[in-house]
Design an enzyme around this catalytic site. Structure first.
Site, PDB file in Angstrom:
ATOM      1  N   GLY A   1      12.103  20.615  -9.743  1.00  0.00           N
ATOM      2  CA  GLY A   1      12.891  19.447 -10.431  1.00  0.00           C
ATOM      3  C   GLY A   1      11.799  18.624 -11.348  1.00  0.00           C
TER       4      GLY A   1
ATOM      5  N   LYS B   1       6.056  10.347   1.544  1.00  0.00           N
ATOM      6  CA  LYS B   1       7.156  10.177   2.715  1.00  0.00           C
ATOM      7  C   LYS B   1       6.782   9.131   3.834  1.00  0.00           C
ATOM      8  CE  LYS B   1       8.218  13.690   0.072  1.00  0.00           C
ATOM      9  NZ  LYS B   1       9.320  13.594  -1.237  1.00  0.00           N
TER      10      LYS B   1
HETATM   11  C1  LIG Z   1      10.494  17.492  -1.655  1.00  0.00           C
HETATM   12  S1  LIG Z   1      10.024  18.971  -2.042  1.00  0.00           S
HETATM   13  C2  LIG Z   1       9.580  19.122  -3.566  1.00  0.00           C
HETATM   14  C3  LIG Z   1      10.626  18.929  -4.602  1.00  0.00           C
HETATM   15  C4  LIG Z   1      10.163  18.858  -5.773  1.00  0.00           C
HETATM   16  N1  LIG Z   1       9.509  17.609  -6.534  1.00  0.00           N
HETATM   17  C5  LIG Z   1      11.371  19.254  -7.005  1.00  0.00           C
HETATM   18  O1  LIG Z   1      11.377  18.231  -7.642  1.00  0.00           O
HETATM   19  O2  LIG Z   1      12.207  20.054  -6.990  1.00  0.00           O
HETATM   20  C6  LIG Z   1       8.593  19.215  -1.065  1.00  0.00           C
HETATM   21  C7  LIG Z   1       7.743  20.548  -1.371  1.00  0.00           C
HETATM   22  O3  LIG Z   1       6.566  20.342  -1.051  1.00  0.00           O
HETATM   23  C8  LIG Z   1       6.226  21.570  -0.733  1.00  0.00           C
HETATM   24  N2  LIG Z   1       4.722  21.501   0.182  1.00  0.00           N
HETATM   25  C9  LIG Z   1       4.799  21.079   1.436  1.00  0.00           C
HETATM   26  N3  LIG Z   1       3.541  21.340   1.707  1.00  0.00           N
HETATM   27  C10 LIG Z   1       2.656  22.025   0.949  1.00  0.00           C
HETATM   28  C11 LIG Z   1       1.468  22.421   0.577  1.00  0.00           C
HETATM   29  N4  LIG Z   1       0.347  22.313   1.432  1.00  0.00           N
HETATM   30  N5  LIG Z   1       1.191  23.133  -0.473  1.00  0.00           N
HETATM   31  C12 LIG Z   1       2.123  23.327  -1.489  1.00  0.00           C
HETATM   32  N6  LIG Z   1       3.534  22.595  -1.341  1.00  0.00           N
HETATM   33  C13 LIG Z   1       3.787  22.123  -0.156  1.00  0.00           C
HETATM   34  C14 LIG Z   1       7.375  22.295   0.165  1.00  0.00           C
HETATM   35  O4  LIG Z   1       7.310  23.897   0.007  1.00  0.00           O
HETATM   36  C15 LIG Z   1       8.267  21.813  -0.716  1.00  0.00           C
HETATM   37  O5  LIG Z   1       8.850  22.661  -1.716  1.00  0.00           O
END
Ligand SMILES: C[S@@+](CC[C@H](N)C(=O)[O-])C[C@H]1O[C@@H](n2cnc3c(N)ncnc32)[C@H](O)[C@@H]1O
Length: 345
Positions: free
Chosen positions: A215, A299
């Site tokens: 997004g 978060k």
């Molecule tokens: C809330 S979502 C992000 C949504 C995104 N901003 C959008 O607009 O679609 C959180 C993301 O953080 C990613 N994530 C969590 N830990 C991560 C890491 N260590 N490295 C890369 N991505 C990570 C997850 O895979 C997930 O896709």
């Protein structure tokens, strides 16, 4: 400096946190309801900086300053009460340009929005008869960010409202969706641009950490910016296969832009512990000046948000030592999270 009270409006369900944040500024909530906390005129001294602090606090979406109560059983009685306060408060003030006329109430309280709209229509009818030229200049548009002078009426229940001539808009605002956007998270970054006062431009570079399903990346790419999107998860919707989005399946904690590289924007929206994101992502990115501007979502579902706010604002925080114009905001589209924006020094 005397304090004449303030009504802070927030996302419904977050009044308790707003009241705690206000308490930290020396403002005691006299009453509250879904989406609002009222701090009345103080019997004991309030710190001079309290109102300024409230304008920059995280939870208020808007602050109505020096509000006065109005009560009435009927739409007409309420409209007349608002008119009396408005006309009485003009005291020779000449209104020559459009002014915001905003009537609202918590979306959660049944029928309050409709009540506000009915009273607004009745008020404008009365105003037209009393001050036709002033009525013509009324506009329902409120400024997005910053101070505003006009009329702001917030319904606390069916028969009562708080009325203010001055309000401060802290930035949160409902945004329009885009059917190509792969997530509702898209709305958060769209909302943050007005707060930072800039948005990605054609030819700029963005690094998006925790990008999937895309997004935020899509939001930047649709403006013509080039995005490096870091996430092990898949891209979807308008972000999938977008020519300006370079998706890298990697761990964002291990990602660095490499020697001499720097981005116009850092986006970070990772589902991770906020303190870990602060120390392992925000600190090196800001200390290394690897980006010019940032939008970072933290978060707070598993931590105490008020304690986290204190850490984000502490003099040792990378936001304090390395950035300017930092705003920490609980956006309209945020859930249990803050969005932090700013410019690297
Ligand atoms: C809330 S979502 C992000 C949504 C995104 N901003 C959008 O607009 O679609 C959180 C993301 O953080 C990613 N994530 C969590 N830990 C991560 C890491 N260590 N490295 C890369 N991505 C990570 C997850 O895979 C997930 O896709």
């Amino acid at each position: 400096m005397s304090f004449n009270g303030a009504l802070a409006v927030c996302q419904s369900g977050f009044e308790g946190l707003l009241a705690r944040e206000m308490g930290g500024l020396g403002l005691q909530g006299a009453s509250s309801g879904p989406g609002w906390v009222l701090a009345g005129p103080a019997p004991e001294p309030v710190p001079g900086s309290a109102l300024e602090g409230l304008r920059r606090a995280a939870f208020p979406h808007a602050v109505l300053e020096s509000p006065a109560p109005v009560a009435g059983e009927s739409v007409n009685a309420l409209a007349q009460g608002v008119l009396d306060l408005f006309a009485g408060g003009l005291r020779g003030e000449r209104i020559e340009s459009p002014w915001p006329c905003v009537f609202a109430g918590s979306q959660d309280a049944a029928g309050l929005g409709r009540r506000a709209a009915s009273v607004e229509a009745a008020f404008l009818g009365l105003l037209k008869r009393k001050l036709g030229r002033v009525a013509k200049l009324a506009t329902p548009e409120k400024p997005r960010v910053g101070p505003a002078r006009g009329l702001f009426v917030w319904f606390t229940d069916f028969g009562r409202a708080q009325v203010a001539r001055t309000a401060h808009m802290n930035g949160p605002c409902r945004m329009a969706d885009d059917e190509e956007a792969p997530s509702r998270s898209y709305l958060k970054v769209e909302e943050s641009y007005a707060i930072i006062g800039a948005e990605p431009r054609p030819g700029e570079s963005v690094c998006d950490l925790g990008a999937a399903p895309g997004g935020w990346s899509y939001s930047a790419a649709k403006r013509g910016a080039s995005v490096v999107a870091v996430d092990n998860g898949p891209m979807k919707g308008g972000a999938l296969g977008h020519p300006l989005i370079d998706h890298r399946r990697a761990d964002a904690f291990r990602f660095s832009p490499g020697r001499s590289a720097s981005y116009d924007w850092l986006f970070c929206d990772m589902l991770e512990d906020p303190r870990r994101v602060l120390q392992a992502i925000v600190r090196p990115w800001l200390e290394g000046a690897w980006c010019r501007r940032f939008v970072v979502n933290l978060k707070f579902g598993r931590v105490d948000p008020i304690a986290l706010l204190a850490e984000l604002r502490s003099p040792e925080s990378p936001f304090a030592t390395r950035a300017d114009g930092v705003r920490i905001v609980h956006l309209y589209h945020d859930r249990e999270e803050f969005t932090v924006t700013g410019t690297v020094r």
